[in-house]
Design an enzyme around this catalytic site. Structure first.
Site, PDB file in Angstrom:
ATOM      1  N   ASN A   1      22.139  19.847  27.368  1.00 41.40           N
ATOM      2  CA  ASN A   1      21.266  20.993  27.083  1.00 41.40           C
ATOM      3  C   ASN A   1      20.409  21.293  28.319  1.00 41.40           C
ATOM      4  OD1 ASN A   1      18.980  22.501  26.312  1.00 41.40           O
ATOM      5  ND2 ASN A   1      19.099  21.787  24.194  1.00 41.40           N
TER       6      ASN A   1
ATOM      7  N   ASP B   1      16.906  12.510  20.821  1.00 43.48           N
ATOM      8  CA  ASP B   1      17.424  13.245  19.668  1.00 43.48           C
ATOM      9  C   ASP B   1      16.207  13.783  18.929  1.00 43.48           C
ATOM     10  OD1 ASP B   1      19.804  14.165  18.412  1.00 43.48           O
ATOM     11  OD2 ASP B   1      19.311  12.930  16.686  1.00 43.48           O
ATOM     12  N   THR B   2      16.311  15.028  18.514  1.00 41.67           N
ATOM     13  CA  THR B   2      15.156  15.716  17.946  1.00 41.67           C
ATOM     14  C   THR B   2      15.504  16.314  16.602  1.00 41.67           C
ATOM     15  OG1 THR B   2      14.316  16.258  20.148  1.00 41.67           O
ATOM     16  CG2 THR B   2      13.556  17.653  18.347  1.00 41.67           C
TER      17      THR B   2
ATOM     18  N   PHE C   1      13.873  27.267  23.611  1.00 42.24           N
ATOM     19  CA  PHE C   1      15.213  27.246  23.011  1.00 42.24           C
ATOM     20  C   PHE C   1      15.098  26.800  21.564  1.00 42.24           C
ATOM     21  CE2 PHE C   1      16.084  22.666  22.685  1.00 42.24           C
ATOM     22  CZ  PHE C   1      15.043  22.163  23.451  1.00 42.24           C
TER      23      PHE C   1
ATOM     24  N   ASP D   1      12.172  27.091  18.799  1.00 41.00           N
ATOM     25  CA  ASP D   1      10.881  27.418  19.429  1.00 41.00           C
ATOM     26  C   ASP D   1      10.264  28.741  18.949  1.00 41.00           C
ATOM     27  OD1 ASP D   1      10.597  25.107  20.869  1.00 41.00           O
ATOM     28  OD2 ASP D   1      11.295  25.931  22.771  1.00 41.00           O
TER      29      ASP D   1
ATOM     30  N   HIS E   1       6.511  17.397  20.987  1.00 35.77           N
ATOM     31  CA  HIS E   1       7.187  16.157  20.590  1.00 35.77           C
ATOM     32  C   HIS E   1       7.840  15.474  21.785  1.00 35.77           C
ATOM     33  CE1 HIS E   1       9.440  19.822  20.426  1.00 35.77           C
ATOM     34  NE2 HIS E   1      10.595  19.195  20.436  1.00 35.77           N
TER      35      HIS E   1
END
Ligand code: IMP
Length: 195
Positions: free
Chosen positions: A10, A73-74, A153, A156, A181
């Site tokens: 990303n 990882d989100t 992105f 958001d 975060h």
């Protein structure tokens, strides 16, 4: 300067992390190490997925590689949706869906819902051949009623952090990194590495 490989495809995340670690570490991208494949994320927790992403790239680099790899990882955890989409945030609107598909689905699912509280949670895995460490960052906020802003992105444009009137997509990367975060988790990585 110490080099860290960031296991992400990303480009937005890469840019954010490069800005956040600017001057402290050299962030090396997957392109730069010649890794061109998709990185799997098939687990049910952010930590396991972050670990899997980082380990996949560490394996690719082989035993001779003596440096560090990190991956994040989100998940977007929405109170009114019992914490969904959470670890499934990337494929919330279906496999191979776009950022816009996810935003559209979230706005639709949240139509008419008063409790708009939500949080982004990131887990970063930092690994080498002998150890794995994990760092978490959380930002609380709310899901907006419509998209606002063109920066950033993912989700958001529809997420506004508590204490701010704008969405993440209306903030500069520097402003987002200070409170986000990922920014929080990265700060913990920095504290750990320079302790
Ligand atoms: P992943 O960590 O790349 O798997 O991200 C999961 C999902 O959350 C993807 O749809 C991302 O676009 C989205 N996402 C991750 N980080 C952010 C962020 O900082 N802002 C908005 N969306 C994000």
């Amino acid at each position: 300067m110490r080099r860290i490989v960031f296991a992400t495809n990303n480009d937005h995340k890469l840019y954010e992390i490069k800005k956040a670690l600017n001057e402290k570490f050299e962030v090396v991208s997957l392109k730069e190490i010649g890794f061109n494949s998709e990185i799997p994320e098939d687990y049910e927790t952010l930590q396991e997925n972050a670990h899997q992403k980082a380990e996949t790239v560490l394996d690719f680099l082989g035993e001779k590689f003596k440096g560090l790899v990190f991956a994040d990882d989100t998940g977007l955890e929405v109170d009114a949706l019992d914490g969904r989409p959470g670890v499934y945030s990337a494929r919330y609107a279906g496999i191979n869906c776009s950022f816009q598909d996810n935003v559209d689905k979230m706005l639709e699912e949240m139509t008419g819902i008063e409790n708009r509280n939500a949080q982004f949670r990131t887990v970063i895995a930092l690994v080498n051949h002998s150890s794995s460490n994990y760092f978490e960052g959380i930002v609380k906020g709310e899901i907006l009623n419509s998209s606002q802003g063109n920066e950033g992105f993912g989700y958001d444009p529809i997420f506004s952090p508590n204490g701010f009137n704008e969405s993440f997509a209306e903030m500069s990367i520097e402003a987002k990194n200070l409170i986000s975060h990922r920014g929080m988790a990265v700060q913990k990585v920095v504290d750990f590495l320079i302790r």
